[in-house]
Write an enzyme that holds these catalytic residues in place. Sequence first.
Site, PDB file in Angstrom:
ATOM      1  N   VAL A   1     -18.330   3.672  -4.855  1.00  0.00           N
ATOM      2  CA  VAL A   1     -18.682   2.254  -4.740  1.00  0.00           C
ATOM      3  C   VAL A   1     -20.107   2.097  -4.243  1.00  0.00           C
ATOM      4  O   VAL A   1     -20.910   1.345  -4.806  1.00  0.00           O
ATOM      5  CB  VAL A   1     -17.699   1.511  -3.811  1.00  0.00           C
ATOM      6  CG1 VAL A   1     -18.181   0.085  -3.559  1.00  0.00           C
ATOM      7  CG2 VAL A   1     -16.298   1.495  -4.409  1.00  0.00           C
TER       8      VAL A   1
ATOM      9  N   LYS B   1       0.848  -1.198   0.000  1.00  0.00           N
ATOM     10  CA  LYS B   1       0.000   0.000   0.000  1.00  0.00           C
ATOM     11  C   LYS B   1       0.878   1.239   0.000  1.00  0.00           C
ATOM     12  O   LYS B   1       1.973   1.254   0.570  1.00  0.00           O
ATOM     13  CB  LYS B   1      -0.904   0.033   1.237  1.00  0.00           C
ATOM     14  CG  LYS B   1      -2.168   0.840   1.053  1.00  0.00           C
ATOM     15  CD  LYS B   1      -3.183   0.084   0.216  1.00  0.00           C
ATOM     16  CE  LYS B   1      -4.525   0.766   0.214  1.00  0.00           C
ATOM     17  NZ  LYS B   1      -5.540  -0.013  -0.521  1.00  0.00           N
TER      18      LYS B   1
ATOM     19  N   GLY C   1     -22.632   5.667   3.980  1.00  0.00           N
ATOM     20  CA  GLY C   1     -21.668   6.210   3.033  1.00  0.00           C
ATOM     21  C   GLY C   1     -22.167   6.037   1.611  1.00  0.00           C
ATOM     22  O   GLY C   1     -22.683   4.966   1.255  1.00  0.00           O
TER      23      GLY C   1
END
Length: 366
Positions: free
Chosen positions: A184, A80, A180
Amino acid sequence: MEIFKYMEKYDYEQLIFCHDKNSGLKAIIAIHDTTLGPALGGARMWPYKSEEEAIEDALRLARGMTYKNAISGLNLGGGKTVIIGDPAKDKNEEMFRALGRFIQSLNGRYITAEDVGTTVEDMDLIYEETDYVTGISPTYGSSGNPSPVTAYGVYLGMKASAKEAFGDDSLRGKRIAVQGLGNVAYHLCKHLHEEGAKLIVTDINQDRVKRAVDEFGAEAVEPEDIYKQEVDIFSPCALGAIINDETIPQLKAKVIAGSANNQLKESRHGQILHEKGIVYAPDYVINAGGVINVADELYGYNRERAMKRVEMIYDSLTKIFRMSKEENIPTYLAANRLAEERISSVFKSRKQFMQREKNILSKRQS
């Protein structure tokens, strides 16, 4: 933070600090494990409060990618990148080109992609300096924005979870709370609406909420009220660590299935969900669609091939639920074991092969 002690505890391989004075780049690349192949994981840009917070996030996310790639059947390890900065105002072209040069210097040990705070356009800039980047513009023969594919994988995973909890995988008429409403989650809501689910949504961004209400007939609630809704499924698609001592007592859902990373604040919260009989879809399994999609670019992107692998998320979760039930262990632990078994198996196989090669060489020399 005692960095080496943390790295030793979870067996990390490498931590790289990247600085470019000209562009203001301050980035950290964490490589957790490359047993299965080069480390693949996105580049996240976030206004971290401290350098220590950024380091911890990079390490934690890299380890998560190891498990996600392993459980998804990918021949890739986990890594990452985190960039310290506000993506709304601190970005510039040279920043991402400089990051590309740092990634290139790792000679393929790490491959990056889009993540929170970065875009396809940012990946295109990185691509100017290195081939070790996925999720670039489709004009380059790439897959583009992975969010819709991530959403499709979450949708399939939610159906598998519903089958475990309710006996069939239909989401028609199910009440689903979505926390949220980013890229996505928006695409996830579209799938759920088309199947006939009833949506209860929240987001700190009111424009996103309004769009969900207008397009999907969703019911909007305040962020702090999303946990206590009378729903069948709770879908966390925003922050991590939202399954914790404060939120668990409020939950009325039978299923937790969403796209957010690191949903369990602590492992023990997964045990609590197990004891309460709540079906929890481990986050790094259900949200793996995006990484599966961009990983396909490494072979020359083929959408049909990529989507077939994404559809395997349903089967992976079914296997995890079966293992959880048979061994009476939390689903997060079942997922971890499956990922670790794959890594261990490949490591042993390679070790045996290397030992055979060593023995052959020794015989020839003698």
